[in-house]
Motif scaffolding. Structure first.
Motif, mmCIF file in Angstrom:
data_model
loop_
_atom_site.group_PDB
_atom_site.id
_atom_site.type_symbol
_atom_site.label_atom_id
_atom_site.label_comp_id
_atom_site.label_asym_id
_atom_site.label_seq_id
_atom_site.Cartn_x
_atom_site.Cartn_y
_atom_site.Cartn_z
ATOM 1 N N GLN A 151 0.823 -1.204 0.000
ATOM 2 C CA GLN A 151 0.000 0.000 0.000
ATOM 3 C C GLN A 151 0.860 1.258 0.000
ATOM 4 O OE1 GLN A 151 -2.789 0.204 3.242
ATOM 5 N NE2 GLN A 151 -3.776 2.057 2.468
ATOM 6 N N GLY A 152 1.944 1.241 0.790
ATOM 7 C CA GLY A 152 2.792 2.417 0.865
ATOM 8 C C GLY A 152 3.612 2.663 -0.387
ATOM 9 N N ALA A 153 4.106 1.591 -0.993
ATOM 10 C CA ALA A 153 5.003 1.731 -2.145
ATOM 11 C C ALA A 153 4.256 2.037 -3.437
ATOM 12 C CB ALA A 153 5.838 0.473 -2.304
ATOM 13 N N PHE A 154 3.042 1.504 -3.564
ATOM 14 C CA PHE A 154 2.299 1.652 -4.818
ATOM 15 C C PHE A 154 1.117 2.598 -4.634
ATOM 16 C CE2 PHE A 154 4.522 -2.394 -5.189
ATOM 17 C CZ PHE A 154 5.126 -2.231 -6.421
ATOM 18 N N THR A 155 1.460 3.847 -4.293
ATOM 19 C CA THR A 155 0.446 4.890 -4.084
ATOM 20 C C THR A 155 0.546 5.943 -5.171
ATOM 21 O OG1 THR A 155 0.441 4.524 -1.688
ATOM 22 C CG2 THR A 155 -0.437 6.618 -2.478
ATOM 23 N N HIS A 156 1.621 6.713 -5.177
ATOM 24 C CA HIS A 156 1.800 7.770 -6.158
ATOM 25 C C HIS A 156 2.147 7.173 -7.521
ATOM 26 C CE1 HIS A 156 1.579 10.681 -2.959
ATOM 27 N NE2 HIS A 156 2.565 10.085 -2.318
ATOM 28 N N GLY A 157 1.335 7.503 -8.511
ATOM 29 C CA GLY A 157 1.571 6.997 -9.859
ATOM 30 C C GLY A 157 0.899 5.672 -10.139
ATOM 31 N N TRP A 158 0.073 5.194 -9.192
ATOM 32 C CA TRP A 158 -0.577 3.890 -9.362
ATOM 33 C C TRP A 158 -2.053 3.966 -9.000
ATOM 34 C CZ3 TRP A 158 2.598 0.400 -11.526
ATOM 35 C CH2 TRP A 158 3.980 0.529 -11.312
ATOM 36 N N GLN A 159 -2.835 3.165 -9.666
ATOM 37 C CA GLN A 159 -4.246 2.980 -9.328
ATOM 38 C C GLN A 159 -4.493 1.490 -9.127
ATOM 39 O OE1 GLN A 159 -7.032 4.523 -12.221
ATOM 40 N NE2 GLN A 159 -8.639 3.119 -11.555
ATOM 41 N N LEU A 160 -5.019 1.112 -7.965
ATOM 42 C CA LEU A 160 -5.272 -0.293 -7.665
ATOM 43 C C LEU A 160 -6.475 -0.787 -8.464
ATOM 44 C CD1 LEU A 160 -4.568 -2.803 -5.961
ATOM 45 C CD2 LEU A 160 -6.108 -1.916 -4.200
ATOM 46 N N VAL A 161 -6.295 -1.893 -9.192
ATOM 47 C CA VAL A 161 -7.352 -2.457 -10.027
ATOM 48 C C VAL A 161 -7.898 -3.749 -9.419
ATOM 49 C CG1 VAL A 161 -7.915 -3.361 -12.326
ATOM 50 C CG2 VAL A 161 -6.318 -1.445 -12.093
ATOM 51 N N VAL A 162 -6.998 -4.637 -8.972
ATOM 52 C CA VAL A 162 -7.397 -5.912 -8.389
ATOM 53 C C VAL A 162 -6.589 -6.150 -7.126
ATOM 54 C CG1 VAL A 162 -7.442 -8.422 -8.698
ATOM 55 C CG2 VAL A 162 -8.055 -6.925 -10.604
ATOM 56 N N GLU A 163 -7.240 -6.645 -6.087
ATOM 57 C CA GLU A 163 -6.587 -6.967 -4.826
ATOM 58 C C GLU A 163 -7.097 -8.325 -4.367
ATOM 59 O OE1 GLU A 163 -7.435 -4.172 -1.780
ATOM 60 O OE2 GLU A 163 -6.009 -5.018 -0.339
ATOM 61 N N LYS A 164 -6.168 -9.284 -4.185
ATOM 62 C CA LYS A 164 -6.536 -10.634 -3.761
ATOM 63 C C LYS A 164 -5.494 -11.169 -2.789
ATOM 64 C CE LYS A 164 -8.496 -12.056 -8.272
ATOM 65 N NZ LYS A 164 -8.360 -13.071 -9.368
ATOM 66 N N GLU A 165 -5.852 -12.213 -2.065
ATOM 67 C CA GLU A 165 -4.856 -12.952 -1.298
ATOM 68 C C GLU A 165 -5.295 -14.406 -1.184
ATOM 69 O OE1 GLU A 165 -5.388 -12.744 3.388
ATOM 70 O OE2 GLU A 165 -5.154 -10.729 2.528
ATOM 71 N N LYS A 166 -4.304 -15.298 -1.098
ATOM 72 C CA LYS A 166 -4.596 -16.719 -1.031
ATOM 73 C C LYS A 166 -3.473 -17.435 -0.289
ATOM 74 C CE LYS A 166 -5.355 -20.846 -3.879
ATOM 75 N NZ LYS A 166 -5.426 -21.393 -5.274
ATOM 76 N N SER A 167 -3.862 -18.221 0.708
ATOM 77 C CA SER A 167 -2.898 -19.055 1.417
ATOM 78 C C SER A 167 -2.801 -20.402 0.710
ATOM 79 C CB SER A 167 -3.324 -19.252 2.873
ATOM 80 O OG SER A 167 -3.330 -18.017 3.562
#
Length: 229
Positions: A151-167
């Motif tokens: 979240q911190g690194a991909f803020t400026h210059g980025w737009q979040l399109v998909v967010e997932k997680e899987k164990s």
């Protein structure tokens, strides 16, 4: 060859015909194969010899897949091209070893992606390696810490399109310890993010890659582990 991920298929649907794709740490080639089979122009980067053999098979089937034998940081800092999409699947923890290097990686990736292009990146967290496999050269974070860093690194210059997680867990996974293969149970939680590169607002991010060379030096001699995810 393993099947391409669902998110990579989503990305393929977003790209325009003839798009330029870079697959960093391409491994066995499942994502390079997907994009090449969709008639995109692909640059598949890996330095592992077994991975390069698999990628050469993709190249033979699809000449629009160029294979580059190089490590990720060296390729990013020497490459002068920009891409419509970059894929970096399950290899971040091999490439960086700290928060600053991770932030530098994010900046360098942004410089290599055209405006309105895409980044598909995964961060493996809560990793449990076989007991015999040293983890000193890998960046190991909890799921919560990895999510905060993304979240911190991909803020400026980025737009979040998909967010997932899987164990997931892999019994009898293979990993490299020096030149030896170590076999044992492996588990992790994969954080999947698909970002769109958007024009910078305000001060944005520095436009040159000089700051990133420190990260390259800090992880000189990194080794990519052969893991089947």
């Amino acid at each position: 060859m393993a099947k391409p991920s669902d998110t990579s298929r989503q990305l393929a649907e977003l790209l325009k015909p003839g798009a330029q794709i870079c697959d960093l740490g391409a491994g066995g080639g499942r994502h390079a194969w997907l994009f090449a089979s969709e008639n995109f122009n692909v640059v598949a980067v890996d330095r592992n010899q077994q991975a390069l053999k698999a990628l050469e098979q993709v190249n033979r089937e699809y000449p629009n897949c160029q294979v580059v034998g190089d490590d990720i940081l060296s390729f990013l800092t020497s490459c002068e091209s920009t891409f419509d999409a970059i894929v970096m699947w399950d290899c971040v923890h091999h490439v960086v070893q700290g928060e600053r290097a991770f932030d530098d990686l994010a900046r360098c990736l942004r410089q290599r992606i055209a405006d309105q292009g895409y980044l598909l990146i995964t961060f493996l967290s809560d990793i449990c390696y076989p007991d015999q496999l040293s983890s000193q050269d890998r960046y190991l974070l909890s799921r919560e810490a990895a999510a905060r860093q993304l979240q911190g690194a991909f803020t400026h210059g980025w737009q979040l399109v998909v967010e997932k997680e899987k164990s997931f867990s892999i019994p009898a996974a293979e990993g490299m310890q020096g030149t030896s293969i170590v076999v044992g149970n492996y588990s992790a939680t994969r954080l999947v993010r698909l970002y769109k590169a958007v024009p910078f607002s305000g001060d944005g991010v520095p436009g040159d890659t000089d700051v990133f060379h420190a990260a390259v030096q800090a992880v000189a001699g990194l080794q990519l582990c052969r893991e089947s995810h």
